[in-house]
Enzyme design. Sequence first.
Site: not given
Ligand code: UDX
Ligand code: UDX
Length: 477
Positions: A98, A174, A284
Amino acid sequence: MNKYKIKNICCIGAGYVGGPTMAVFAEHCKDIKITVSDINQSRINDWNNPDTNYLPIYEPDLDNLILKYRNKNLFFTTNIKDSIAEAEMIFLSVNTPTKEKGVGAGKASDLKWVEASARQIAEYAVGHTIVVEKSTLPVRTAKTIEKILFDSQKKENNNNKKNQTFSVLSNPEFLSEGSAINDLQNPDRVLIGGSDHIAIEALSDLYKNWVPNEKIIRTNIWSSELSKLTANAFLAQRISSINSISAICEATEADVRQVANAIGLDKRIGKEFLSAGPGFGGSCFQKDILNLVYLCEFYNLKEVAEYWEQVISLNNWQKDRISKLIVNTLFGTVSGKRIAVLGFSFKANTNDTRNSPSIKICKDLIEDGALLSIYDPKVSQSQIEKDLGIKCSDQFLESNSGTIYYERSIEKTAEDAHAILILTEWKEFFNINWDLLIEKMKRPAWIFDTRSIIKTNDAKKSGFNVWQIGNYCNSYL
Ligand code: UDX
Ligand code: UDX
């Protein structure tokens, strides 16, 4: 007929999404070379570490896949230039937090990494390249990517050097952390949005190696982008709904688990995702709802924006009410009192702490002067220090109010504590030997179970006072 032959895939971003996703692609697309590239050298070193205990993310079964396919058809590198140049398909899995300042601050996603990656693709791509959005993005981001790529294509073609052409697809992820590999191996559906049908089929063909065709949904690009935001908004809404009911249960003679079970048996509601807890965390949910709210405001849909904003307000309230309840229960102050915190990650089976409810709850307690001894099976000391903004202390002194300690076992954490606070539903917290633990603690001893995972009767028999989320019967308040 598929005119795009995919022999090389590049994934930009070796994070929680890029790493596991490409490991599963490597398993099912053995004749394709997959290169995951990242700007962060130490992250890439960790992915390449022969000892998989050092992988940058913890995810069940990920280590097995890495050991099987790394340096066979799965590679990790910082050489973004070459990986882009040789790829016919590029996944964008960079982070999109964000925005912290400027237009849309606090709501809109910061797309600077996506834009930077698109510019790198524009600079280095050769021939036809299918660019696939994997990161969660605000609706119409594909337009930004297309603009950068198509303008570069025109410029290149005028110079007639690299023969660049592009197709842009949206293929939201997802997967849920903690069960990422299983989610990727057995997805409920795969969603591909775009207008180039040949490119869509090229990507579908890869998935068809392990996903039945009927589970692969093709839509236009905007529906695909919006579906991702909507799915996360609905899931988060369910958690805020059950959390709101947890508060009513505590105020009446109801038990939120019984209520969840009773409503979940209705097929229209379904039983998944109805566990009350300390509030949702993760990278997310909050970000995607804020994106949706921003989008609604942009299109003058004030009521819709307010509706979704409530899901976040309730989530914040839930965290708030838990820390207040703890302070009130411990006789109005936690200053100088040691509290054993079990679990820090935002959910079990991950080392991810992004937006973990533990952060807010711990900060509130520290603010009130508590001494927190924290144990999490997978989160590192340095991560906890970063999240809470203070260094861990070694010396235990009651006069040290507002301090944190990092412990390596449940037993150590409980020593001299006034209360146990369970914040993450790690398996090892389900069957704690309460008789042993209470011996190490101050009396009266309390348990605050925000995940509703312990057997309260056992804990009470051992002499604990117990508060459990959404459960009047065990509440002493
Ligand atoms: C994912 C989704 O892609 C994102 O949209 C969502 O909101 C969060 O989950 P995620 O894989 O969890 O992202 O993020 P993170 O673990 O921070 O990995 C992103 C990677 O991209 C980092 O390792 C960062 O170094 C890399 N990066 C970032 C690049 O290689 N190039 C860039 O220009 C920016
Ligand atoms: C979520 C979505 O599930 C996934 O589809 C998307 O791609 C990324 O965002 P994630 O954030 O990895 O995945 O985990 P999730 O299992 O969805 O849990 C999110 C949060 O909700 C956690 O803090 C978890 O503890 C909480 N949660 C989940 C509850 O409090 N109660 C529930 O019944 C399920």
